[in-house]
Design a protein around this motif. Structure first.
Motif, PDB file in Angstrom:
ATOM      1  N   SER A 172      26.594  69.224  69.413  1.00 49.71           N
ATOM      2  CA  SER A 172      25.377  69.596  68.703  1.00 49.71           C
ATOM      3  C   SER A 172      24.296  68.564  68.930  1.00 49.71           C
ATOM      4  N   THR A 173      23.056  68.972  68.806  1.00 45.11           N
ATOM      5  CA  THR A 173      21.942  68.038  68.794  1.00 45.11           C
ATOM      6  C   THR A 173      21.414  67.873  67.391  1.00 45.11           C
ATOM      7  N   SER A 174      21.725  68.771  66.504  1.00 49.12           N
ATOM      8  CA  SER A 174      21.367  68.647  65.097  1.00 49.12           C
ATOM      9  C   SER A 174      22.498  69.281  64.309  1.00 49.12           C
ATOM     10  N   GLY A 175      22.404  69.213  63.010  1.00 50.85           N
ATOM     11  CA  GLY A 175      23.499  69.699  62.206  1.00 50.85           C
ATOM     12  C   GLY A 175      24.360  68.538  61.766  1.00 50.85           C
ATOM     13  N   TYR A 176      25.553  68.846  61.323  1.00 56.87           N
ATOM     14  CA  TYR A 176      26.389  67.833  60.687  1.00 56.87           C
ATOM     15  C   TYR A 176      27.849  68.082  61.033  1.00 56.87           C
ATOM     16  N   LEU A 177      28.562  67.036  61.411  1.00 59.28           N
ATOM     17  CA  LEU A 177      29.997  67.115  61.648  1.00 59.28           C
ATOM     18  C   LEU A 177      30.715  66.598  60.412  1.00 59.28           C
ATOM     19  N   ASN A 178      31.547  67.450  59.835  1.00 53.88           N
ATOM     20  CA  ASN A 178      32.307  67.091  58.638  1.00 53.88           C
ATOM     21  C   ASN A 178      33.765  66.854  59.024  1.00 53.88           C
ATOM     22  N   TYR A 179      34.327  65.757  58.519  1.00 51.78           N
ATOM     23  CA  TYR A 179      35.691  65.368  58.873  1.00 51.78           C
ATOM     24  C   TYR A 179      36.612  65.473  57.665  1.00 51.78           C
ATOM     25  N   THR A 180      37.808  65.990  57.929  1.00 49.17           N
ATOM     26  CA  THR A 180      38.845  66.090  56.908  1.00 49.17           C
ATOM     27  C   THR A 180      40.175  65.707  57.534  1.00 49.17           C
ATOM     28  N   THR A 181      40.945  64.873  56.856  1.00 45.09           N
ATOM     29  CA  THR A 181      42.300  64.586  57.304  1.00 45.09           C
ATOM     30  C   THR A 181      43.219  65.710  56.858  1.00 45.09           C
ATOM     31  N   VAL A 182      43.973  66.260  57.790  1.00 45.70           N
ATOM     32  CA  VAL A 182      44.935  67.307  57.470  1.00 45.70           C
ATOM     33  C   VAL A 182      46.257  66.615  57.144  1.00 45.70           C
ATOM     34  N   ILE A 237      39.227  50.348  61.639  1.00 51.30           N
ATOM     35  CA  ILE A 237      40.132  51.471  61.412  1.00 51.30           C
ATOM     36  C   ILE A 237      40.102  51.886  59.948  1.00 51.30           C
ATOM     37  N   ALA A 238      40.023  50.917  59.040  1.00 53.82           N
ATOM     38  CA  ALA A 238      39.892  51.248  57.616  1.00 53.82           C
ATOM     39  C   ALA A 238      38.628  52.055  57.368  1.00 53.82           C
ATOM     40  N   SER A 239      37.540  51.697  58.038  1.00 56.90           N
ATOM     41  CA  SER A 239      36.285  52.433  57.899  1.00 56.90           C
ATOM     42  C   SER A 239      36.412  53.842  58.473  1.00 56.90           C
ATOM     43  N   ILE A 240      37.017  53.966  59.648  1.00 51.01           N
ATOM     44  CA  ILE A 240      37.229  55.286  60.247  1.00 51.01           C
ATOM     45  C   ILE A 240      38.048  56.168  59.311  1.00 51.01           C
ATOM     46  N   LEU A 241      39.098  55.604  58.713  1.00 53.19           N
ATOM     47  CA  LEU A 241      39.925  56.379  57.791  1.00 53.19           C
ATOM     48  C   LEU A 241      39.108  56.860  56.591  1.00 53.19           C
ATOM     49  N   ARG A 242      38.203  56.024  56.104  1.00 52.48           N
ATOM     50  CA  ARG A 242      37.349  56.459  54.986  1.00 52.48           C
ATOM     51  C   ARG A 242      36.463  57.626  55.413  1.00 52.48           C
ATOM     52  N   VAL A 243      35.888  57.527  56.593  1.00 51.05           N
ATOM     53  CA  VAL A 243      35.024  58.609  57.093  1.00 51.05           C
ATOM     54  C   VAL A 243      35.824  59.893  57.275  1.00 51.05           C
ATOM     55  N   LEU A 244      37.082  59.764  57.682  1.00 55.94           N
ATOM     56  CA  LEU A 244      37.940  60.930  57.904  1.00 55.94           C
ATOM     57  C   LEU A 244      38.527  61.479  56.615  1.00 55.94           C
ATOM     58  N   GLY A 245      38.285  60.830  55.488  1.00 56.23           N
ATOM     59  CA  GLY A 245      38.837  61.287  54.222  1.00 56.23           C
ATOM     60  C   GLY A 245      40.315  60.988  54.084  1.00 56.23           C
ATOM     61  N   HIS A 246      40.805  60.010  54.836  1.00 55.74           N
ATOM     62  CA  HIS A 246      42.214  59.625  54.800  1.00 55.74           C
ATOM     63  C   HIS A 246      42.414  58.584  53.710  1.00 55.74           C
ATOM     64  N   GLN A 247      43.597  58.543  53.144  1.00 54.87           N
ATOM     65  CA  GLN A 247      43.891  57.502  52.171  1.00 54.87           C
ATOM     66  C   GLN A 247      43.880  56.135  52.854  1.00 54.87           C
ATOM     67  N   SER A 248      43.643  55.098  52.070  1.00 58.05           N
ATOM     68  CA  SER A 248      43.666  53.743  52.605  1.00 58.05           C
ATOM     69  C   SER A 248      45.040  53.454  53.185  1.00 58.05           C
ATOM     70  N   PHE A 249      45.059  52.895  54.396  1.00 60.79           N
ATOM     71  CA  PHE A 249      46.337  52.577  55.035  1.00 60.79           C
ATOM     72  C   PHE A 249      46.112  51.388  55.954  1.00 60.79           C
ATOM     73  N   SER A 250      46.601  50.232  55.539  1.00 62.62           N
ATOM     74  CA  SER A 250      46.362  48.992  56.266  1.00 62.62           C
ATOM     75  C   SER A 250      47.357  48.830  57.397  1.00 62.62           C
ATOM     76  N   LEU A 251      46.865  48.556  58.605  1.00 61.00           N
ATOM     77  CA  LEU A 251      47.713  48.378  59.774  1.00 61.00           C
ATOM     78  C   LEU A 251      47.950  46.897  60.035  1.00 61.00           C
ATOM     79  N   SER A 252      49.191  46.545  60.316  1.00 60.85           N
ATOM     80  CA  SER A 252      49.484  45.197  60.773  1.00 60.85           C
ATOM     81  C   SER A 252      49.017  45.056  62.212  1.00 60.85           C
ATOM     82  N   THR A 253      48.885  43.821  62.686  1.00 61.60           N
ATOM     83  CA  THR A 253      48.425  43.626  64.059  1.00 61.60           C
ATOM     84  C   THR A 253      49.383  44.308  65.034  1.00 61.60           C
ATOM     85  N   GLY A 254      48.806  45.041  65.975  1.00 59.25           N
ATOM     86  CA  GLY A 254      49.583  45.743  66.989  1.00 59.25           C
ATOM     87  C   GLY A 254      50.086  47.110  66.588  1.00 59.25           C
ATOM     88  N   ALA A 255      49.875  47.515  65.331  1.00 60.99           N
ATOM     89  CA  ALA A 255      50.424  48.778  64.852  1.00 60.99           C
ATOM     90  C   ALA A 255      49.559  49.964  65.285  1.00 60.99           C
TER      91      ALA A 255
END
Length: 392
Positions: free
Chosen positions: A23-33, A284-302
């Motif tokens: 799209s050039t305009s409009g809105y992309l909505n994200y949901t974690t399934v 990744i924590a920020s991406i998860l928030r945008v995707l509507g995913h619950q907080s999930f902290s990754l250890s290094t390399g995970a």
């Protein structure tokens, strides 16, 4: 892939499902399934989660798409069929994608934070380029970090061979050194198909949260190209780092706005369903928030996969450009830190709070091959460019 001038979305299914939203305009909505991965469940213990012991967290279950099939399919093959079916049945404005979100292996900045302790690190030491024995400016991987990336490599090889896991069709990475090298160690040498080669796209906005920490100040575009000359570096990634200034820092809202921009860019341009992103804990924590995913902290390399539903809407909330904040810190190792203070810093000779003047004044970017840019000469850069002014 549809032209960007068409305000529509597409979902195409096949043996390897592909979907794109453009799209050039409009809105992309994200949901974690949810319901497919352990990392989606509130009951999963983040501190003990091991992606290598849990099939990347994929839950053993049946799916409507494979009900009644007599073929002896692995769990990942069944899940792939389910994702393909979701895309095949989706309305024109909807697509389903699977993101493999991988955190870089341990960097020298991670080791330094452990060594110095969080108060000292956050308030003073992280603003330095390094110490007498190690550098953490645009931090490289430690030997342990290299080993963590190789563990990811071996686990991917195992999953490809035994679980027939879908290959990533596209690869994206942060421009910071620890992510570039983690991605390379993880995916180079795997038995990948010629039609989905490991040729990552380096994206500026997949970087770690922008702060005063020198570990989050990237090296030059030339450095990245020289390190991995066959990789795709996005055209808008500037020669020198124009987003880090050593004075101001992103708020969580500002980082989420940035993450939304880069996800919109990827999902508007990329028609693939199975996508690998190598990034950082904070990003990744920020991406998860945008995707509507619950907080999930990754250890290094995970690494964790996330099933994402992307819906194109004619309109949405107006674009936001939250301001950066001026961070406080200390000019020497702090006395302690207190959570109730703005930045938590209690400096020597200071009753509360900290200072806002930088430890280093920035006179020029990358004057040496090492890439160090902080000096005690020259004018101070006191503002950061608006993220929304960049086209990523």
């Amino acid at each position: 892939m549809y032209s960007k001038t068409i305000l529509a979305a597409a979902a195409i299914a096949g043996v390897q499902a592909q979907s794109s939203i453009n799209s050039t305009s409009g809105y992309l909505n994200y949901t974690t399934v949810t319901g497919y991965f352990l990392q989606d469940l509130a009951s999963t213990n983040v501190s003990t989660f091991d992606y290598t012991a849990t099939n990347f967290g994929l839950i053993n279950r049946t799916y409507p798409a494979t009900a009644g099939l007599k073929a002896n399919l692995t769990q990942w093959q069944q899940f792939e069929a389910q994702v393909n079916a979701l895309n095949a049945d989706a309305p024109l404005n909807t697509a389903y994608k699977v993101l493999f979100l991988g955190r870089h292996g341990e960097g020298y900045h991670n080791a330094a934070q452990t060594f110095y302790g969080t108060p000292d690190w956050n308030c003073y030491t992280s603003l330095l380029n390094g110490n007498a024995t190690a550098s953490w400016f645009d931090a490289d991987l430690t030997p342990n970090g290299i080993e963590q990336a190789l563990i990811a490599h071996d686990f991917w090889a195992h999953e490809i061979a035994t679980q027939k896991i879908p290959y990533p069709q596209s690869y994206y990475t942060s421009p910071l050194t620890r992510c570039l090298k983690t991605a390379n160690l993880t995916f180079s040498g795997l038995d990948l198909p010629q039609y989905y080669p490991f040729v990552p796209s380096v994206r500026e906005l997949l970087r770690e949260g922008i702060s005063l920490h020198t570990c989050d100040h990237r090296r030059s575009r030339t450095y990245i190209h020289d390190l991995f000359p066959t990789w795709n570096i996005e055209s808008s990634l500037t020669e020198n780092d124009e987003l880090w200034n050593g004075v101001t820092a992103e708020t969580s809202d500002a980082q989420d706005a940035r993450s939304k921009i880069v996800l919109d860019s990827i999902f508007s341009e990329d028609d693939h369903t199975w996508i690998s992103i190598t990034s950082h804990s904070g990003e990744i924590a920020s991406i998860l928030r945008v995707l509507g995913h619950q907080s999930f902290s990754l250890s290094t390399g995970a690494v964790i996969p996330v099933l994402v539903k992307v819906t194109f809407l004619p309109s949405g909330p107006p674009p936001s450009n939250p301001p950066y904040t001026t961070s406080t810190h200390c000019a020497a190792p702090p006395v302690t830190s207190i959570a109730s203070l703005a930045q938590g810093c209690v400096c020597s000779g200071t009753a509360v709070g900290g200072i806002t003047t930088p430890i280093f004044n920035i006179s020029s970017d990358y004057p040496t091959s090492a890439g160090y840019q902080a000096t005690d000469l020259g004018p101070v850069v006191t503002s950061a460019p608006a993220i929304s002014s960049y086209s990523y």
